[in-house]
Write an enzyme that holds these catalytic residues in place. Structure first.
Site, short mmCIF file in Angstrom:
data_model
loop_
_atom_site.label_atom_id
_atom_site.label_comp_id
_atom_site.label_asym_id
_atom_site.label_seq_id
_atom_site.Cartn_x
_atom_site.Cartn_y
_atom_site.Cartn_z
N GLY A 54 -33.18 19.53 5.04
CA GLY A 54 -34.44 18.81 5.29
C GLY A 54 -35.49 19.64 6.00
CE1 TYR A 113 -35.95 23.09 22.70
CE2 TYR A 113 -35.93 24.01 20.47
CZ TYR A 113 -35.26 23.64 21.63
OH TYR A 113 -33.92 23.84 21.73
CG ASP A 163 -35.05 18.95 23.69
OD1 ASP A 163 -35.07 18.73 24.92
OD2 ASP A 163 -34.02 18.86 23.01
CD GLN A 175 -37.55 15.90 15.36
OE1 GLN A 175 -37.79 14.75 15.00
NE2 GLN A 175 -37.42 16.22 16.64
CB CYS A 231 -30.98 9.33 38.13
SG CYS A 231 -31.79 8.58 36.70
CD GLU A 285 -32.65 26.73 20.26
OE1 GLU A 285 -33.09 25.58 20.01
OE2 GLU A 285 -31.73 26.92 21.08
#
Length: 348
Positions: free
Chosen positions: A81, A120, A138, A42, A207, A37
């Site tokens: 990163g 998160y 998220d 990102q 939806c 996780e």
DNA sequence: TAGACGTGGCA
DNA sequence: TTGCCAAGTCT
């Protein structure tokens, strides 16, 4: 209005049939789930796979990671990163090792206190590993839920996140880990940012945005920060032993990672001051490159120092060292510096 | 709260 | 080429 149970049932059924295989989905080890996780923040799934496998191979237990040096942990994160994730995860795992009997806490409130664990990660690890009733919110869930409800609230606002967590709480009273992952998987595979596959969506009839034709306008996100452009000068300083000078960064950005000495163009005399010697610097760059970050661009000119001085006999400042070109794997470098390394390697 | 914090994929 | 996006958190 639709049945909550019906929606959840259809979503989970779709997930059972269509979920992607991922190494962290084949374990129930909370430490591995937690690691995945953190790496996935990102970062795309396909990028994470290799890093995850190498990381758990080197640090198979909480105790193994706890005992490791930060430099080695960063080496295993090199290229991924957002390196503060690695530093924070390392800190948190040491905390767990020392203060929680090397066992990931099952209590969400305790787990949340660990370094690098935000709302998160708390919800994701607690639901997937321990079936705690917390909803993950998220980027995927923002997109899926805003479209399902045709909701144009700004997803960058903290208040919107809070609202989503509450609105989703009825769905995570059971099978929370499965439901959370199903929502995210739907966002990744079907309810995508561009060109969503609404015709194949298992919950299309639930939806509101599909019905109203507003799918492409959601979710709403407010802030767009403009990148700053920073001109940088990088110096390739070789000694008579064909070694090259590198320096450990002491800055928030890429902290504790190595670089060839680099100064903003407005302060480019810094290299001579730092070494306290007068090194002849090439007047024209041997290489120019741009490196893009999320929030800024480095516009880099690379200069070469051709010198007859034996700098091996010169005392170096703190956090500087001579590196053999064949020893690059002994240090952790950001991608920008690896690009430069690849260029100069040809010249050695 | 808004900006800092990395990198690679994609239209 | 450029900008957005990808399982966010910290300050």
């Amino acid at each position: 209005m639709y049945s909550e149970a019906n929606f959840k049932s259809k979503l989970i059924h779709w997930f059972d049939e269509n979920q992607r295989q991922m190494p962290w989905r084949e374990t129930t080890n909370p430490y591995y789930i937690w690691l995945s996780e953190v790496m996935l923040q990102q970062t795309q799934v396909n990028t994470v796979r290799e890093y995850y496998l190498k990381f758990i191979n080197r640090f198979p237990t909480i105790s193994d990671l706890s005992k490791a040096e930060e430099d080695e942990v960063l080496k295993y994160w090199e290229g991924l990163g957002y390196y503060s994730r690695a530093r924070n995860f390392h800190t948190a795992v040491k905390d767990v090792d020392e203060n929680h009997a090397a066992t990931v806490p099952r209590d969400p409130e305790i787990f949340k206190k660990l370094k690098g664990v935000g709302p998160y990660t708390q919800a994701a690890v607690m639901s997937i590993a321990f079936d705690q009733p917390l909803a993950t919110v998220d980027g995927n869930v923002f997109r899926v839920w805003s479209r399902l409800n045709n909701d144009n609230r700004d997803t960058k606002l903290q208040s919107t996140r809070k609202a989503y967590e509450i609105e989703l709480s009825p769905y995570v009273q059971s099978q929370s880990g499965t439901f959370n992952q199903a929502m995210m998987e739907l966002g990744a595979l079907v309810c995508t940012p561009k060109n969503p596959l609404c015709l194949f969506c298992p919950v299309q009839q639930h939806c509101e945005a599909f019905e109203q034709g507003t799918v492409s306008e959601l979710p709403v996100k407010s802030k767009k920060i403009k990148k700053k452009n920073v001109k940088q000068h990088v110096y390739i300083i070789k000694n008579l032993n064909d070694e090259v000078l590198i320096e450990k960064r002491k800055a928030k950005l890429l902290n504790n990672m190595w670089e060839f000495p680099m100064y903003e163009a407005t302060a480019s005399e810094g290299i001579n001051q730092a070494l306290n010697i007068d090194i002849p610097i090439s007047t024209t760059p041997i290489k120019h490159l741009k490196h893009q970050f999320t929030h800024l661009t480095w516009d880099i000119d690379v200069f070469e120092a051709k010198t007859a001085v034996d700098h091996t006999k010169t005392e170096l400042p703190e956090e500087m060292t001579w590196m053999k070109m064949t020893d690059k794997e002994m240090y952790n470098f950001p991608v920008s510096m690896t690009k430069i390394y690849e260029f100069i390697k040809k010249q050695f």
